[in-house]
Motif scaffolding. Structure first.
Motif, mmCIF file in Angstrom:
data_model
loop_
_atom_site.group_PDB
_atom_site.id
_atom_site.type_symbol
_atom_site.label_atom_id
_atom_site.label_comp_id
_atom_site.label_asym_id
_atom_site.label_seq_id
_atom_site.Cartn_x
_atom_site.Cartn_y
_atom_site.Cartn_z
ATOM 1 N N GLN A 1 0.894 -1.204 0.050
ATOM 2 C CA GLN A 1 0.075 0.189 0.026
ATOM 3 C C GLN A 1 0.761 1.342 -0.170
ATOM 4 O O GLN A 1 1.938 1.368 0.648
ATOM 5 N N GLY B 1 -4.326 5.289 -0.299
ATOM 6 C CA GLY B 1 -4.100 4.210 -1.096
ATOM 7 C C GLY B 1 -3.649 4.589 -2.566
ATOM 8 O O GLY B 1 -2.995 5.799 -2.559
ATOM 9 N N GLU B 2 -3.923 3.878 -3.655
ATOM 10 C CA GLU B 2 -3.564 4.276 -4.805
ATOM 11 C C GLU B 2 -4.101 5.554 -5.656
ATOM 12 O O GLU B 2 -3.448 6.138 -6.205
#
Length: 403
Positions: free
Chosen positions: A62, A109-110
């Protein structure tokens, strides 16, 4: 932890101090509360929906950078070096240049990786970090710092008036540890506020930072309702303020009335640029009329242009009757005038099935009908009230005698 101005008490996410449990809430959704770090523009100001929150990323670690939101919708990026188990809405203690501050996690996150790339933010070892999740004691100190904002704003405005400085203070933000205060101001000219900083530092016993913002940014921080009935674009989603010229209003055939074209910031409305490209494309086919059209009936002057219907309305001198002509017909008459040929009138050139000439008042007939409709309703209500207030009349019977 819920915000104080929210009636539902369900904004944000709170982590238990002892048990470590999370109470996930979605907020009131009303847009009028000061969720997170006291944002004055609503719960969801400039938030991004984390559509990857429930999607596991196999084989990938992550992303350790987290987006944290502060007062006024300000967002910054911090490294989660301690690998804390965070949830969107958690209050965290973050590192500042001097001391610490508390903000709410708005994205992780992404999607944070995409935001960092989009905003061209450099992430390296010098990037500030998240110390810990805020404890109840931290939140108590943070609330005390937030409560100082409004009194400090009023007092600082009094000091500005005493010093006779040409500047407008719009907001104050105290750091959660009460060691620093940021004053946001707007001004049309350069301001020497060295004496002001000395007085503010002695008044509030904190390090003072003066940050100048534009009038559009000021309106975005304060928030409000626009003339369209919706929240201001600058306080909900608009971050890139582009230059707006008065020519944008001219291209859209808007009256150059400053009261109608100006927003709450005092500048031209940002929405003037939203449909400008569409109008520019439509105007390519419309000719520029530099002089009136010559007919045997007289000179016809351009009165109005219907851009999207490709119609141009002409009127003879002081007459109130306007004649609609398609663009092809206008070009035809213009070409005839160049060759010295003067047609009889518009009526001769207008074939059957085209628009009939109408008066200037008929163009606004819909508005007149609407006004008349509501005027009759109001008059009927007044008559009913007048009848109800007066004495009841005696009703005659079939034999002619009153009851």
């Amino acid at each position: 932890m819920s915000c104080k101005s929210c009636a539902t008490g369900g904004c944000g996410t709170q982590r238990g101090a002892a048990s470590g449990e999370k109470t996930a809430t979605t907020g009131c959704g009303s847009g009028g509360c000061s969720t997170g770090a006291g944002s004055s523009a609503g719960c969801n100001k400039l938030n991004s929906f984390d559509w990857l929150s429930d999607v596991a990323m196999p084989g990938l670690k992550q992303y350790d950078v987290v987006e944290v939101k502060f007062k006024g919708g300000r967002k910054e990026y911090y490294r989660n070096v301690h690998q804390l188990d965070l949830t969107t809405g958690d209050y965290v203690v973050v590192e500042m240049q001097s001391g610490f501050h508390i903000g709410a996690v708005s994205l992780q996150g992404e999607l944070v990786r995409l935001q960092v790339k989009k905003r061209n933010v450099k992430i390296n070892d010098d990037t500030k970090v998240i110390h810990r999740i805020a404890t109840p004691k931290d939140m108590e100190r943070h609330e005390q710092a937030v409560l100082r904002d409004l009194p400090a704003l009023y007092r600082s405005r009094e000091i500005v008036r005493e010093l006779k400085l040409n500047m407008k203070l719009s907001d104050v933000e105290f750091q959660s540890d009460n060691t620093k205060a940021t004053f946001y101001y707007s001004s049309e000219e350069r301001v020497d506020f060295r004496e002001l900083i000395k007085m503010l530092a002695s008044e509030f016993k904190a390090r003072i930072e003066m940050r100048q913002i534009s009038l559009r940014q000021e309106a975005g921080r304060l928030g409000g309702i626009g003339s369209c009935g919706r929240e201001l674009c600058c306080s909900t989603w608009l971050t890139d303020f582009k230059n707006i010229a008065t020519s944008a209003a001219r291209y859209q055939n808007l009256s150059l009335n400053p009261a109608k074209l100006s927003g709450q910031c005092g500048r031209l409305k940002c929405c003037l640029n939203y449909e400008l490209d569409t109008y520019m494309d439509a105007l390519r086919d419309i000719p520029t009329i530099e002089k009136p059209l010559e007919t045997q009936k007289g000179r016809a002057y351009l009165q109005k242009t219907d851009i999207f219907r490709k119609l141009m309305w002409f009127g003879y001198g002081a007459e109130s009757t306007w004649h609609p002509l398609p663009i092809s017909r206008v070009l035809e008459i213009t070409e005839l005038n160049k060759r010295g040929i003067i047609p009889e009138s518009f009526e001769v050139l207008t074939p059957i099935g085209d628009k009939e000439p109408v008066t200037a008042a008929a163009l606004n007939s819909d508005l007149q009908k609407l006004d008349a409709k509501y005027a009759t309703k109001i008059s009927k209500k007044k008559k009913k009230k007048a009848k109800g207030a007066g004495p009841t009349a005696a009703k005659p019977t079939s034999n002619g005698k009153a009851q």
